[in-house]
Design a protein around this motif. Structure first.
Motif: not given
Length: 324
Positions: A253-279
């Motif tokens: 589940t994505i909990t945060e999303e942001s978009r910014a321009i840094r030195d001419g580049a697009v930077v996208v940041r996502l934070r998410a929560a979930g469960a370990d696929a193994k445990t």
């Protein structure tokens, strides 16, 4: 070339970070002195005619689109990989094996190989996946040849190249870091463990280099290796799709999303929560992708939910990465 755009088929990011390679069966191997090795790499081979060392990844490429990707991992990863080295286990990645894995002769070591095919981006490839062990390490050697190029890189030439897989003493970690196409200015408390495919870097926070239970925070830095530019305005959608391929956690589940321009580049940041696929343990992930021209650079951080500061530190690592 599908295997140049993501981790080796059938292996999760954790497996890439903690395990090792795939082997195959052929005739007498060539001497290590005859093999060509990626910079600071310990696994090499004699490439087929017309294939040259790649500047974008650890391995070789051909003008037809054929490629050989070499991934190195710790020696202890070999057993874990061989357990899952079956046509059934790799089918989920899209790789269709012709038959069960076969033994691969490796000078001073051992290995197994699977042969088959895989389709990606509208192209069908003949594919070989070999996991090998020798010296102090494990290697995963993945060969892909477009069906339309099999006359230029014939099967016999691929098999002959796999027969020459050789090991040498690995370059130091400092040598591996120096060979990366970027620098990391702020490790933020993490320590480098190893490089992957000649252009990706794995970091962790803890004493274990191999951590199959995922108890330590992990960061992976990986450039796009020449992928076509993501269309303007679609960076966020691309980032969400990329995160969906992260097999370490389920029920994401994505909990945060942001978009910014840094030195001419697009930077996208996502934070998410979930469960370990193994445990099933609750986990948290951060993903930062910097889009610039036809390339992008992706940084993934994974930690237990009781290690929230690890994600912020992973984002510090992402902010400090600079291309050489």
């Amino acid at each position: 070339m599908p295997h140049l755009l993501r981790r080796p088929a059938g292996l999760s990011l954790r497996a890439v970070g903690r395990v090792v390679a795939v082997l195959g069966l052929f005739s007498a191997p060539a001497l290590a002195a005859d093999a060509v090795f990626p910079p600071a790499g310990s696994v090499g081979l004699v490439p087929p005619a017309g294939m040259t060392p790649s500047k974008a990844f650890a391995g070789f490429e051909h003008r037809s689109g054929a490629s050989i990707l070499i991934t190195e991992m710790p020696a202890e990863a070999y057993g874990l990989l061989v357990e899952k080295f079956t046509p059934e286990a790799l089918r989920a990645s899209g790789f269709s094996a012709q038959r069960a894995g076969e033994a691969l002769a490796v000078a001073g070591g051992e290995g197994r190989v699977l042969r088959g095919s895989q389709a990606a981006n509208g192209v069908t490839y003949a594919k070989w996946v070999a996991v090998v062990r020798g010296g102090t390490g494990t290697g995963l050697v993945t060969v892909q040849v477009p069906e339309t190029a099999r006359g230029q890189v014939p099967d016999a030439a691929v098999e002959a190249a796999l027969a020459t897989i050789a090991f040498r003493a690995p370059g130091s970690l400092a040598d591996q870091l120096a060979a990366l196409p970027y620098t990391v200015g702020d490790l933020a408390g993490f320590r480098p463990v190893r490089t992957l495919m000649g252009n990706a870097l794995m970091l962790t926070d803890g004493p274990k280099d191999v951590d199959p239970d995922g108890t330590q925070p992990m960061v992976v830095v990986a450039p796009s290796m020449g992928r076509a530019a993501v269309p303007e305005g679609q960076e966020g959608a691309f980032a969400r799709r990329a995160l969906a391929t992260f097999r370490e956690i389920k029920d994401v589940t994505i909990t945060e999303e942001s978009r910014a321009i840094r030195d001419g580049a697009v930077v996208v940041r996502l934070r998410a929560a979930g469960a370990d696929a193994k445990t099933g343990r609750p986990m948290a992930v951060t993903q930062v992708i910097r889009f610039e021209g036809p390339n992008y650079l992706r940084v993934l951080g994974l930690a237990r939910t009781d290690q929230p500061e690890a994600l912020a530190r992973a984002e510090r690592v992402a902010a400090s990465v600079a291309m050489r």
